[in-house]
Scaffold this motif. Structure first.
Motif, short mmCIF file in Angstrom:
data_model
loop_
_atom_site.label_atom_id
_atom_site.label_comp_id
_atom_site.label_asym_id
_atom_site.label_seq_id
_atom_site.Cartn_x
_atom_site.Cartn_y
_atom_site.Cartn_z
N MET A 120 0.84 -1.20 0.00
CA MET A 120 0.00 0.00 0.00
C MET A 120 0.87 1.25 0.00
O MET A 120 1.95 1.26 0.54
CB MET A 120 -0.88 0.00 1.24
CG MET A 120 -2.16 0.80 1.08
SD MET A 120 -3.01 0.91 2.65
CE MET A 120 -2.54 2.53 3.16
N ASP A 121 0.37 2.27 -0.63
CA ASP A 121 1.14 3.51 -0.69
C ASP A 121 1.10 4.22 0.65
O ASP A 121 0.10 4.18 1.36
CB ASP A 121 0.57 4.44 -1.76
CG ASP A 121 0.71 3.81 -3.13
OD1 ASP A 121 1.67 3.05 -3.33
OD2 ASP A 121 -0.16 4.07 -3.98
N LEU A 122 2.21 4.87 0.98
CA LEU A 122 2.26 5.66 2.21
C LEU A 122 1.39 6.90 2.05
O LEU A 122 0.59 7.25 2.91
CB LEU A 122 3.70 6.07 2.50
CG LEU A 122 3.90 6.97 3.70
CD1 LEU A 122 3.73 6.18 4.97
CD2 LEU A 122 5.26 7.63 3.65
N LYS A 167 -1.27 6.88 5.38
CA LYS A 167 -1.35 5.80 6.39
C LYS A 167 -2.80 5.47 6.73
O LYS A 167 -3.15 5.36 7.92
CB LYS A 167 -0.62 6.21 7.66
CG LYS A 167 0.88 6.12 7.55
CD LYS A 167 1.49 6.30 8.92
CE LYS A 167 2.98 6.05 8.89
NZ LYS A 167 3.60 6.34 10.17
N GLY A 168 -3.64 5.39 5.71
CA GLY A 168 -5.03 5.01 5.96
C GLY A 168 -5.91 6.12 6.49
O GLY A 168 -7.07 5.90 6.80
N LYS A 169 -5.36 7.32 6.64
CA LYS A 169 -6.18 8.44 7.10
C LYS A 169 -6.33 9.44 5.96
O LYS A 169 -5.41 9.63 5.17
CB LYS A 169 -5.51 9.15 8.28
CG LYS A 169 -5.73 8.46 9.59
CD LYS A 169 -5.09 9.27 10.70
CE LYS A 169 -4.01 8.45 11.36
NZ LYS A 169 -3.22 9.14 12.33
N GLU A 170 -7.48 10.06 5.89
CA GLU A 170 -7.69 11.05 4.85
C GLU A 170 -7.40 12.41 5.47
O GLU A 170 -8.14 12.90 6.31
CB GLU A 170 -9.12 10.96 4.32
CG GLU A 170 -9.27 11.42 2.89
CD GLU A 170 -9.27 12.92 2.78
OE1 GLU A 170 -8.29 13.48 2.25
OE2 GLU A 170 -10.24 13.54 3.23
N LEU A 171 -6.30 13.02 5.07
CA LEU A 171 -5.82 14.22 5.76
C LEU A 171 -6.77 15.40 5.68
O LEU A 171 -6.92 16.17 6.62
CB LEU A 171 -4.45 14.64 5.21
CG LEU A 171 -3.29 13.65 5.41
CD1 LEU A 171 -2.00 14.26 4.93
CD2 LEU A 171 -3.16 13.25 6.87
N LEU A 172 -7.44 15.54 4.52
CA LEU A 172 -8.28 16.72 4.35
C LEU A 172 -9.53 16.67 5.22
O LEU A 172 -10.18 17.68 5.44
CB LEU A 172 -8.68 16.90 2.88
CG LEU A 172 -7.52 17.18 1.93
CD1 LEU A 172 -8.02 17.37 0.53
CD2 LEU A 172 -6.73 18.39 2.38
#
Lengths: 294, 310
Positions: free
Chosen positions: B1-3, B70-75
């Motif tokens: 998975m992409d970082l 890391k599995g979190k959506e920053l926006l």
């Protein structure tokens, strides 16, 4: 005279640089000396006064300066010199209190307004505008008049009037400081707004606040004396320069020393603070640093 | 998975001159431990993408799209959650180290400060760690340098200090926004080596923003070429630089070829009035009719009509 250059090459801490800058300004040194001696006078008042400042001697009224009474006596036979020395305490107390309150509260409000911006900025700065629309002393007079006479009320009135200038100046500094790279860098390492405000933004406004506080001391002492002169400040028998002027006013023709010396005291004190403030402004302003020619 | 996975990142600024489309549908992926280079001319939106990831855009920016980290959506994170990610998970190095250090505190104090942002740390402990960090970024005599102010540091040393601050929490992703631009060429090489060493040592992913293709080739695994707010070509550095597909990439590489300087004619379009169709078509030597009308899609790592057919 030639100055030793190698000594200057040593990196001196900032404070020493400021002191150096201050030393070059003669008036500032004079101002500082007067301020220091005033503070000493206020602290040591009970030990250095020749007479009790409040005790009445009705048989010794309106004496001219003599060896026993260096500055003469007032209309109730009290030693003017002693009263002036005790008056230093009152004036400096008022000055320190008012400047302390106004500088801190004004800076905090200016910091909040400038950093947060938006509606908070609007509210704080419009209040500032309204307060600044009135002449400061007149507004203080009205407030002190409404609150009733007394030294505490005078301090309150001067505080209400005085914080606005600090808020304005600090807000201006904050507006430019918050666009600086190190503020963005601090955000980038995850510092909180509160932390950035106090650690990185507020120091940018510190030197103008120091200068304004010093100049503000002069203004406050003068205003407090003016309000006391009008009977709103210190109440008899408290020795206060403004009220001494007021009570001496009636004897202008027969005993001019009654108002000459308190007037001189006010003038010298205010001048001293202004000299010191001007000197500090030059010493703290990095843009005016002179380049040494070799 | 992409970082890190950026999908359809749009950043617009509403200004008096009109809407500035600084980032126009950017898609990017960075794998764990990989270093990606974002290249392009000045004003094509590279820094905006970086600031978008950090969520440190100016207030008049409108941002949309998804940034998965890391599995979190920053926006969609709250301000406080985002703050905890900054510095600890994603760190950033800026272009001008001199302005990023607060002139009123010593450099050591500021490195130690970074240590105290996210965790409770005593003054002594943070000082020791700061000196370790200064050693790590090869600042000579760190004990002495700790007590010096930013103006007593040279540009290269300042940038080293900034790198120390950025690496203080051993972040998973380091964003370096033109970290070498303001340095002398010799110092550039040193800083580049240092960054390269540290990134491989800590297995930190790197997003390097630069317009220096030499730096990009030297430091990165992947490259993404950005033009007027969009990615026009991406792939492995070795492939893209050897066999560039997009005319813009070719022109960029050609501009510094051995045959002397060959500037790309024209300039980056105003981001308020972008050309229709392919954004590069006014400057493209191979322009066709279709380029003026339809916007090309990203296919096989290139956004160009010429490559869609073949």
């Amino acid at each position: 005279m030639e100055r030793a250059i190698p000594a200057r090459e040593k990196v001196s801490p900032y404070i020493l640089e400021v002191v150096d800058g201050l030393k070059e300004n003669r008036l500032a040194v004079v101002g500082l000396a007067i301020v220091v001696s005033l503070v000493l006078m206020a602290i040591l008042a009970p030990f250095i006064v020749p007479h009790d400042p409040i005790e009445l001697h009705l048989d010794l009224r309106l004496l001219s300066p003599s060896w026993q009474y260096p500055l003469g006596t007032d209309d109730l036979g009290r030693c003017i010199l002693s009263r002036l020395i005790y008056g230093t305490r009152v004036s400096l107390q008022v000055g320190v209190m008012v400047v302390g309150i106004t500088a801190i509260s004004g800076s905090l409000l200016g910091l909040t307004a400038g950093y947060l911006g938006g509606i908070i900025d609007e509210i704080i700065m419009r209040i500032v505008d309204v307060l600044l629309a009135f002449p400061g002393l007149i507004l203080a007079l009205v407030i002190a008049g409404l609150l009733g006479p007394g030294l505490f009320n005078v301090m309150l009135a001067l505080s209400v009037v005085g914080w606005t200038r600090y808020a304005r100046v600090v807000r201006g500094c904050v507006l430019s400081a918050k666009e600086r790279g190190f503020v963005e860098a601090a955000r980038a390492i995850g510092s909180s707004n509160f932390y950035i405000m106090f650690r990185h933004v507020l120091p940018e406004a510190l030197s103008p606040v120091i200068v304004m506080s010093t100049l503000g001391m002069g203004w406050t002492i003068l205003s407090a004396a003016a309000l006391s002169f009008l009977g709103l400040g210190a109440q008899p028998p408290m020795p206060e320069w403004g009220s001494m002027l007021n009570s001496g006013r009636a004897f202008l023709r027969v005993a001019p020393h009654l108002i000459t010396f308190p007037g001189l005291a006010i003038m010298v004190t205010v001048l001293a603070f202004n000299f010191l403030g001007d000197g500090l402004r030059d010493a703290l302003d990095p843009r005016q640093k002179k380049r040494v020619e070799i | 998975m992409d970082l890190l996975q950026i999908s359809n990142l749009y950043v617009n600024f509403t200004t008096k001159a009109g809407v500035v489309r600084a980032s126009d549908g950017v898609n990017l992926e960075i794998k764990q431990g990989e270093s990606l280079c974002l290249v392009g001319e000045s004003g094509c939106g590279k820094t905006i993408v970086a600031l978008g990831i950090m969520r440190l855009l100016p207030q008049n920016a409108q941002i949309s799209g998804k940034i998965w980290f890391k599995g979190k959506e920053l926006l969609s994170l709250g301000k406080e959650e985002m703050r905890r990610i900054r510095g600890r998970e994603i760190a950033m190095i800026f272009e001008q180290p001199a302005t990023c250090l607060d002139p009123v505190f010593t450099v050591g104090d500021q490195i130690a400060e970074a240590m105290r942002v996210h965790e409770r740390c005593s003054g002594k402990e943070s000082k020791e760690k700061a000196i370790d960090l200064m050693e790590m970024v090869e600042i000579p005599s760190p004990q002495k340098r700790f007590k010096q102010y930013p103006h007593e540091f040279s540009g290269g040393m300042q940038q080293r200090a900034m790198i120390a601050i950025a690496l203080s929490y051993n972040p998973s992703l380091l964003i370096a926004d033109e970290p070498m631009t303001f340095l002398d060429v010799t110092i550039q090489a040193q800083i580049m080596e240092l960054l390269k060493d540290l990134v491989s040592k800590f297995r930190t992913s790197l997003l390097l923003i630069t317009h220096d293709l030499g730096v990009a080739a030297e430091m990165c695994d992947g490259v993404a070429v950005m033009y007027a707010g969009e990615i026009v070509e991406k792939g492995r550095v070795s492939e893209v630089f050897k066999y560039p597909k997009h005319p813009y990439t070719k022109a960029l590489l050609g501009a510094i070829s051995n045959d002397g300087l060959k500037p790309i004619k024209g300039s980056v379009p105003e981001l308020t009035s972008l050309p229709s169709g392919c954004k590069f078509h006014p400057r493209c030597p191979l322009v066709r009719d279709v380029c003026r009308e339809a916007r090309p899609e990203m296919k096989n790592g290139v956004r160009c009509h010429l490559w869609e057919k073949s």
